[in-house]
Design a protein around this motif. Structure first.
Motif, PDB file in Angstrom:
ATOM      1  N   GLY A  43      42.504  36.801  34.623  1.00 49.46           N
ATOM      2  CA  GLY A  43      41.281  36.445  35.334  1.00 49.46           C
ATOM      3  C   GLY A  43      41.236  36.993  36.748  1.00 49.46           C
ATOM      4  O   GLY A  43      40.262  37.636  37.155  1.00 49.46           O
ATOM      5  N   ARG A  44      42.278  36.755  37.501  1.00 50.72           N
ATOM      6  CA  ARG A  44      42.302  37.197  38.892  1.00 50.72           C
ATOM      7  C   ARG A  44      42.433  38.710  38.999  1.00 50.72           C
ATOM      8  O   ARG A  44      41.942  39.314  39.958  1.00 50.72           O
ATOM      9  CB  ARG A  44      43.430  36.489  39.641  1.00 50.72           C
ATOM     10  CG  ARG A  44      43.162  35.007  39.807  1.00 50.72           C
ATOM     11  CD  ARG A  44      44.182  34.324  40.682  1.00 50.72           C
ATOM     12  NE  ARG A  44      43.843  32.916  40.881  1.00 50.72           N
ATOM     13  CZ  ARG A  44      44.560  32.066  41.596  1.00 50.72           C
ATOM     14  NH1 ARG A  44      45.667  32.478  42.200  1.00 50.72           N
ATOM     15  NH2 ARG A  44      44.170  30.806  41.721  1.00 50.72           N
ATOM     16  N   GLN A  65      39.040  39.940  38.771  1.00 51.72           N
ATOM     17  CA  GLN A  65      38.348  39.697  40.039  1.00 51.72           C
ATOM     18  C   GLN A  65      38.668  40.799  41.044  1.00 51.72           C
ATOM     19  O   GLN A  65      37.784  41.273  41.768  1.00 51.72           O
ATOM     20  CB  GLN A  65      38.763  38.336  40.603  1.00 51.72           C
ATOM     21  CG  GLN A  65      38.300  37.146  39.773  1.00 51.72           C
ATOM     22  CD  GLN A  65      38.943  35.841  40.225  1.00 51.72           C
ATOM     23  OE1 GLN A  65      39.514  35.750  41.314  1.00 51.72           O
ATOM     24  NE2 GLN A  65      38.860  34.825  39.385  1.00 51.72           N
ATOM     25  N   ARG A  66      39.925  41.208  41.091  1.00 49.54           N
ATOM     26  CA  ARG A  66      40.322  42.306  41.972  1.00 49.54           C
ATOM     27  C   ARG A  66      39.585  43.591  41.595  1.00 49.54           C
ATOM     28  O   ARG A  66      39.067  44.307  42.457  1.00 49.54           O
ATOM     29  CB  ARG A  66      41.826  42.548  41.869  1.00 49.54           C
ATOM     30  CG  ARG A  66      42.709  41.506  42.510  1.00 49.54           C
ATOM     31  CD  ARG A  66      44.152  41.861  42.238  1.00 49.54           C
ATOM     32  NE  ARG A  66      45.088  40.975  42.916  1.00 49.54           N
ATOM     33  CZ  ARG A  66      46.408  41.028  42.767  1.00 49.54           C
ATOM     34  NH1 ARG A  66      46.934  41.943  41.946  1.00 49.54           N
ATOM     35  NH2 ARG A  66      47.192  40.198  43.411  1.00 49.54           N
ATOM     36  N   TYR A 102      34.728  36.778  36.849  1.00 48.09           N
ATOM     37  CA  TYR A 102      35.638  36.113  35.922  1.00 48.09           C
ATOM     38  C   TYR A 102      36.280  34.874  36.541  1.00 48.09           C
ATOM     39  O   TYR A 102      36.395  34.750  37.769  1.00 48.09           O
ATOM     40  CB  TYR A 102      36.729  37.083  35.470  1.00 48.09           C
ATOM     41  CG  TYR A 102      36.309  37.935  34.295  1.00 48.09           C
ATOM     42  CD1 TYR A 102      36.597  37.542  32.994  1.00 48.09           C
ATOM     43  CD2 TYR A 102      35.606  39.115  34.478  1.00 48.09           C
ATOM     44  CE1 TYR A 102      36.206  38.305  31.910  1.00 48.09           C
ATOM     45  CE2 TYR A 102      35.200  39.890  33.403  1.00 48.09           C
ATOM     46  CZ  TYR A 102      35.509  39.470  32.116  1.00 48.09           C
ATOM     47  OH  TYR A 102      35.107  40.225  31.036  1.00 48.09           O
ATOM     48  N   ASP A 103      36.719  33.960  35.667  1.00 47.72           N
ATOM     49  CA  ASP A 103      37.426  32.765  36.117  1.00 47.72           C
ATOM     50  C   ASP A 103      38.880  33.100  36.448  1.00 47.72           C
ATOM     51  O   ASP A 103      39.280  34.275  36.411  1.00 47.72           O
ATOM     52  CB  ASP A 103      37.339  31.646  35.072  1.00 47.72           C
ATOM     53  CG  ASP A 103      37.913  32.056  33.709  1.00 47.72           C
ATOM     54  OD1 ASP A 103      38.766  32.969  33.669  1.00 47.72           O
ATOM     55  OD2 ASP A 103      37.517  31.461  32.695  1.00 47.72           O
ATOM     56  N   ASP A 104      39.695  32.093  36.763  1.00 46.20           N
ATOM     57  CA  ASP A 104      41.068  32.309  37.206  1.00 46.20           C
ATOM     58  C   ASP A 104      42.108  32.214  36.089  1.00 46.20           C
ATOM     59  O   ASP A 104      43.306  32.171  36.368  1.00 46.20           O
ATOM     60  CB  ASP A 104      41.435  31.281  38.288  1.00 46.20           C
ATOM     61  CG  ASP A 104      40.646  31.469  39.568  1.00 46.20           C
ATOM     62  OD1 ASP A 104      40.208  32.601  39.834  1.00 46.20           O
ATOM     63  OD2 ASP A 104      40.469  30.482  40.312  1.00 46.20           O
ATOM     64  N   GLU A 158      40.667  34.848  29.599  1.00 49.31           N
ATOM     65  CA  GLU A 158      39.732  34.678  30.703  1.00 49.31           C
ATOM     66  C   GLU A 158      38.295  34.907  30.226  1.00 49.31           C
ATOM     67  O   GLU A 158      38.061  35.602  29.232  1.00 49.31           O
ATOM     68  CB  GLU A 158      40.069  35.653  31.828  1.00 49.31           C
ATOM     69  CG  GLU A 158      39.805  37.115  31.527  1.00 49.31           C
ATOM     70  CD  GLU A 158      40.782  37.771  30.580  1.00 49.31           C
ATOM     71  OE1 GLU A 158      40.625  38.978  30.315  1.00 49.31           O
ATOM     72  OE2 GLU A 158      41.704  37.099  30.074  1.00 49.31           O
ATOM     73  N   HIS A 169      32.531  33.622  34.368  1.00 51.23           N
ATOM     74  CA  HIS A 169      32.018  32.326  34.825  1.00 51.23           C
ATOM     75  C   HIS A 169      30.556  32.510  35.216  1.00 51.23           C
ATOM     76  O   HIS A 169      30.246  33.086  36.254  1.00 51.23           O
ATOM     77  CB  HIS A 169      32.837  31.822  36.017  1.00 51.23           C
ATOM     78  CG  HIS A 169      32.436  30.456  36.486  1.00 51.23           C
ATOM     79  ND1 HIS A 169      32.547  29.333  35.695  1.00 51.23           N
ATOM     80  CD2 HIS A 169      31.909  30.034  37.664  1.00 51.23           C
ATOM     81  CE1 HIS A 169      32.121  28.282  36.352  1.00 51.23           C
ATOM     82  NE2 HIS A 169      31.720  28.675  37.545  1.00 51.23           N
ATOM     83  N   GLU A 203      50.069  28.213  31.625  1.00 54.16           N
ATOM     84  CA  GLU A 203      48.857  27.637  32.198  1.00 54.16           C
ATOM     85  C   GLU A 203      48.765  26.147  31.877  1.00 54.16           C
ATOM     86  O   GLU A 203      48.350  25.345  32.715  1.00 54.16           O
ATOM     87  CB  GLU A 203      47.633  28.370  31.666  1.00 54.16           C
ATOM     88  CG  GLU A 203      46.335  27.973  32.337  1.00 54.16           C
ATOM     89  CD  GLU A 203      45.188  28.883  31.961  1.00 54.16           C
ATOM     90  OE1 GLU A 203      44.517  29.405  32.863  1.00 54.16           O
ATOM     91  OE2 GLU A 203      44.980  29.087  30.739  1.00 54.16           O
TER      92      GLU A 203
END
Length: 249
Positions: A61-62, A65-66, A140-142, A147, A150, A188
């Motif tokens: 997810g992260r 985001q990057r 996207y979520d974390d 993932e 969102h 998780e």
């Protein structure tokens, strides 16, 4: 710039070139790599992608985001390295972004390849997942694994054409990825204070097989459907077994 095709990579595999070739309709291709040791970066360069690299791995997810932060297009179209965009889907993407209203996202329909056959039952088709949205509106979520985009309150449309997903072409790679995903899933759940037992691992595994093979009509996919149901049960067992192990440290 209207459309950015965005991918996260690490040792992308044999379908990567075909994947990038199918993205020729995008205004740019953005690749965020996390330590490939094969020809992934050379292949990306060959197709004119803008390449970025990260030293660590924060989870799927992260990492997405990057990658989103590097894109310049108004719209983002996400594709995995083992996916190929059909001509019908490419045309559909170009058409919808011309007149889409605000708070509008689009899902693709994935058709997945499993060791020699496209799977049209077993709960795998139609596999709908949001992949196209405006960069300034959503992301996207974390989640470490599995993932999702969102997009609460968004109006979700469905694109025409299939996204071909070559998820299972090499047995060793497929099983290694399955174990890695199971471990990420368990990690998780540990962070969220969850626990499991070996009994639950067995019952969830059996339930996964019955659901995949009978309730999701995997039986109609022949021998491939049976194999998929067995491997799904194995994956589910590994998830709960890994969670049990991690909580007993």
């Amino acid at each position: 710039m209207k459309l950015s095709a965005v991918l996260i990579t690490k040792n992308a595999g044999p379908d990567f070139a075909e994947c990038l070739k199918s993205l020729a309709f995008a205004d740019e291709i953005v690749v965020l790599d996390s330590g490939s040791t094969d020809d992934t970066l050379a292949t990306a360069q060959q197709f004119g992608a803008r390449i970025f690299q990260s030293e660590d791995w924060p989870g799927f997810g992260r990492q997405r985001q990057r990658a989103q932060s590097y894109a310049r297009g108004e719209w983002l179209f996400w594709v995995d390295t083992d996916e190929v965009v059909t001509e019908e889907l490419a045309t559909s993407v170009q058409q919808v972004i011309e007149g889409a209203s605000k708070n509008r996202v689009f899902q693709v329909v994935r058709l997945s390849w499993f060791f020699g056959r496209f799977i049209r039952h077993s709960g795998w088709y139609p596999d709908k997942v949001v992949r196209l949205y405006r960069r300034e509106e959503y992301g996207y979520d974390d989640a470490l694994v599995h993932e999702k985009v969102h997009c609460p309150g968004a109006d979700v449309g469905t694109l025409k054409g299939d996204l071909l997903h070559y998820t299972a072409t090499d047995f060793a790679d497929y099983m290694a990825k399955s174990v890695r995903y199971a471990d990420d899933w368990a990690e998780e759940r540990v962070r969220r204070g969850k626990a499991a037992s070996l009994v639950s691992a067995c019952t969830h595994s059996l339930g996964a097989f019955l659901k995949k093979y009978f309730l999701k009509f995997g039986i109609l996919d022949g021998k491939h459907g049976f194999l998929l149901a067995v491997m799904t049960a194995y994956y589910v067992f590994n998830k709960y077994a890994a969670l049990w192990i991690k909580t007993r440290r």
